[in-house]
Design a protein around this motif. Structure first.
Motif, short mmCIF file in Angstrom:
data_model
loop_
_atom_site.label_atom_id
_atom_site.label_comp_id
_atom_site.label_asym_id
_atom_site.label_seq_id
_atom_site.Cartn_x
_atom_site.Cartn_y
_atom_site.Cartn_z
N ASN A 224 0.82 -1.21 0.00
CA ASN A 224 0.00 0.00 0.00
C ASN A 224 0.85 1.26 0.00
O ASN A 224 0.42 2.33 0.42
N SER A 225 2.08 1.16 -0.51
CA SER A 225 2.99 2.31 -0.54
C SER A 225 2.77 3.14 -1.79
O SER A 225 2.20 2.66 -2.78
N PRO A 226 3.22 4.39 -1.80
CA PRO A 226 3.08 5.23 -3.01
C PRO A 226 3.75 4.60 -4.24
O PRO A 226 3.24 4.73 -5.36
N GLU A 227 4.88 3.92 -4.03
CA GLU A 227 5.59 3.32 -5.17
C GLU A 227 4.78 2.20 -5.81
O GLU A 227 4.74 2.07 -7.05
N VAL A 228 4.13 1.39 -5.00
CA VAL A 228 3.32 0.29 -5.53
C VAL A 228 2.05 0.83 -6.17
O VAL A 228 1.63 0.37 -7.24
N ILE A 229 1.45 1.83 -5.54
CA ILE A 229 0.26 2.46 -6.11
C ILE A 229 0.58 3.04 -7.49
O ILE A 229 -0.20 2.89 -8.44
N GLU A 230 1.74 3.68 -7.63
CA GLU A 230 2.13 4.26 -8.92
C GLU A 230 2.24 3.19 -10.00
O GLU A 230 1.81 3.40 -11.15
N VAL A 231 2.80 2.03 -9.65
CA VAL A 231 2.93 0.93 -10.61
C VAL A 231 1.56 0.50 -11.12
O VAL A 231 1.33 0.38 -12.33
N PHE A 232 0.64 0.27 -10.20
CA PHE A 232 -0.67 -0.24 -10.62
C PHE A 232 -1.53 0.83 -11.27
O PHE A 232 -2.37 0.51 -12.13
N GLU A 233 -1.32 2.09 -10.93
CA GLU A 233 -2.02 3.16 -11.63
C GLU A 233 -1.56 3.26 -13.08
O GLU A 233 -2.39 3.48 -13.98
N MET A 234 -0.27 3.10 -13.31
CA MET A 234 0.25 3.10 -14.68
C MET A 234 -0.32 1.93 -15.46
O MET A 234 -0.78 2.07 -16.61
N TRP A 235 -0.31 0.76 -14.86
CA TRP A 235 -0.81 -0.45 -15.50
C TRP A 235 -2.29 -0.30 -15.85
O TRP A 235 -2.72 -0.60 -16.97
N GLN A 236 -3.06 0.19 -14.91
CA GLN A 236 -4.50 0.38 -15.13
C GLN A 236 -4.76 1.42 -16.21
O GLN A 236 -5.65 1.27 -17.07
N ALA A 237 -3.98 2.51 -16.21
CA ALA A 237 -4.17 3.57 -17.19
C ALA A 237 -3.95 3.07 -18.61
O ALA A 237 -4.68 3.45 -19.54
N MET A 238 -2.95 2.22 -18.81
CA MET A 238 -2.71 1.68 -20.14
C MET A 238 -3.87 0.80 -20.60
O MET A 238 -4.22 0.78 -21.78
N ALA A 239 -4.47 0.10 -19.65
CA ALA A 239 -5.58 -0.79 -20.00
C ALA A 239 -6.87 -0.03 -20.25
O ALA A 239 -7.57 -0.30 -21.24
N ILE A 240 -7.19 0.91 -19.39
CA ILE A 240 -8.52 1.54 -19.42
C ILE A 240 -8.49 2.91 -20.10
O ILE A 240 -9.32 3.20 -20.97
N GLU A 241 -7.57 3.76 -19.71
CA GLU A 241 -7.52 5.11 -20.28
C GLU A 241 -6.99 5.10 -21.71
O GLU A 241 -7.59 5.71 -22.61
N ASP A 242 -5.86 4.41 -21.93
CA ASP A 242 -5.25 4.40 -23.27
C ASP A 242 -5.84 3.32 -24.17
O ASP A 242 -5.80 3.46 -25.39
N GLY A 243 -6.34 2.25 -23.60
CA GLY A 243 -6.84 1.13 -24.41
C GLY A 243 -5.75 0.41 -25.17
O GLY A 243 -6.01 -0.29 -26.15
N SER A 244 -4.48 0.56 -24.69
CA SER A 244 -3.36 -0.03 -25.43
C SER A 244 -2.91 -1.37 -24.86
O SER A 244 -2.05 -2.02 -25.45
N LEU A 245 -3.49 -1.77 -23.73
CA LEU A 245 -3.09 -3.01 -23.06
C LEU A 245 -4.31 -3.89 -22.88
O LEU A 245 -5.29 -3.47 -22.24
N PRO A 246 -4.31 -5.10 -23.44
CA PRO A 246 -5.48 -5.98 -23.32
C PRO A 246 -5.56 -6.63 -21.94
O PRO A 246 -4.54 -7.02 -21.38
N VAL A 247 -6.77 -6.72 -21.41
CA VAL A 247 -6.99 -7.39 -20.13
C VAL A 247 -7.51 -8.79 -20.44
O VAL A 247 -8.72 -9.05 -20.48
#
Length: 421
Positions: A224-247
């Motif tokens: 639950n640290s800022p560093e881990v949150i940043e990783v998963f926010e980036m991952w989620q953004a590519m999937a949902i915001e950018d649509g460039s990463l398939p789930v």
């Protein structure tokens, strides 16, 4: 009586040899996770060559579905039934669980009866055998495989998207931009990230390279640290915001990449041979992207070999099989047919073994160059280690499907504290 004697003499004269009695051949089972796309050929070739050199031992390879977690579940069931395999692969992330919870024959026990034991242990590259040692330094298992995540990419899709294939992304910001360019300019997905339903191998590399921890060196939970949150926010953004990463599942990502429908793929170097053989485009490899100027820390994928046989003859046969897999010849078969990195001294530069292979396969350079960045694959401690592993897997799945990142990771940390304390 006379006919029987005549028949015996005729057989002897024509030189027909009787087979060895069944009790003279020791049969052992070898459990592994090497599917048709991840090393099955290497397993088959290794067994065939070992049996050729050791005709008194028969090895039956048993593929276990579900990666290392699936193998471990099956192994526990077999043990409960009193029928464990002689030798089995255990993923490094489950090694502490195996040390503490699963009855096995420590490799160190063979030091008293094998005059070559010290030479065997010293044949490994510095630091490798420690992956099979417990906290007291007892050699309980022998490492078989080391892999690191690499960036596979489709040079043809790079060009179609206006990207330079000679300059693959170096940072996660670069990676996100390249993935979006591929999606926007070609209509194909930009990036796949290897995911497994029962481990957090590649996410660990993402997290630790950003300065975070799943478990820090003191054993404290840090998801639950800022560093881990940043990783998963980036991952989620590519999937949902950018649509460039398939789930989708990892098998579906792999199929998409090899079919030319996915521009980049962060995946284990162990899959290199399969991907290279099946890719219908110009395949290249690059290093795992960094988080800005932070140091890369890449989880060492792979497994160690444990002896679970209870019969003394099977234990000895299992030990001999492990020694062969760890020999220069065994490692050559293994590395050439997979993409794992060699573990024993001298094999990489020896023309009799792997020197030619590495010289003729430039795709391997990215993996070899990253070996100094390899760190231990995180093992969750205690009898509930398997359950703990699943907590972050479930959080990851929820996040990639749109759940609130901070809330999911806070819940995961609370669950891990309950499980591991």
């Amino acid at each position: 009586m006379r006919k029987s004697l005549v028949l015996f003499l005729v057989i002897a004269m024509v030189g027909i040899a009787f087979p060895a009695l069944a009790e003279d051949v020791v049969t052992i089972e070898y459990w592994h996770i090497n599917s048709a796309t991840l090393g099955a050929k290497a397993v088959e070739e290794s067994i065939a060559r070992f049996e050729e050199l050791n005709p008194h031992i028969k090895v039956i390879g048993r593929f276990q579905e579900g990666d290392y977690g699936g193998l471990l579940n099956n192994l526990q069931a077999a043990m409960a039934a009193g029928n464990p395999p002689a030798v089995a692969q255990v993923g490094y992330n489950f090694r502490l669980f195996a040390f503490e919870q699963l009855p096995h024959k420590p490799i160190a026990d063979f030091a008293a009866i094998d005059p070559e034991y010290d030479d065997f242990i010293n044949s490994f590259t510095d630091g490798i055998v420690e992956l099979g040692q417990d906290a007291d330094g007892l050699q309980r298992a022998i490492p078989l495989a080391i892999s690191v995540p690499v960036l596979y990419y489709n040079a043809d899709l790079f060009r179609a998207a206006g990207l330079d294939p000679d300059n693959p992304p170096q940072t996660w910001d670069d990676l996100r931009a390249a993935a979006k360019a591929i999606k926007d300019n070609t209509g194909e997905f930009g990036l796949g990230i290897q995911v497994q339903p029962n481990n957090n191998w590649l996410p660990q590399s993402m997290i630790e390279s950003n300065g975070g921890w799943i478990l820090d060196p003191t054993g404290a939970i840090g998801v639950n640290s800022p560093e881990v949150i940043e990783v998963f926010e980036m991952w989620q953004a590519m999937a949902i915001e950018d649509g460039s990463l398939p789930v989708v599942t990892d098998a579906e990502q792999e199929q998409a990449f090899m079919g030319g429908r996915l521009g980049m793929y962060l995946k284990t170097s162990a899959a290199m041979k399969t991907i290279a053989n099946q890719a219908g485009f110009e395949l290249r490899t690059g290093q795992f992207p960094a988080w800005g100027d932070k140091e890369r820390r890449l989880a060492s994928g792979g497994n160690a070999l444990f002896i679970f046989a209870t019969d003394e003859k099977q234990q000895q046969a299992g030990y001999e099989f492990i020694k062969f897999l760890s020999s220069k010849e065994g490692q050559t078969i293994w590395v050439e047919d997979t993409g794992y990195l060699p573990l024993v001294k001298g094999v990489q530069d020896d023309p009799k073994y792997l020197a030619t292979y590495f010289a003729e396969n430039p795709l391997t350079k990215a993996a070899l160059d990253q070996l100094p960045s390899a760190v231990a694959w995180l093992p969750f401690p205690g009898p509930r280690g398997l359950e703990a592993e699943q907590v972050l897997v479930e959080a990851r799945e929820a996040i990639l499907n749109g759940a609130d990142v901070a809330k999911e990771l806070a819940n995961a940390e609370n669950r891990l504290n309950r499980i591991l304390r």
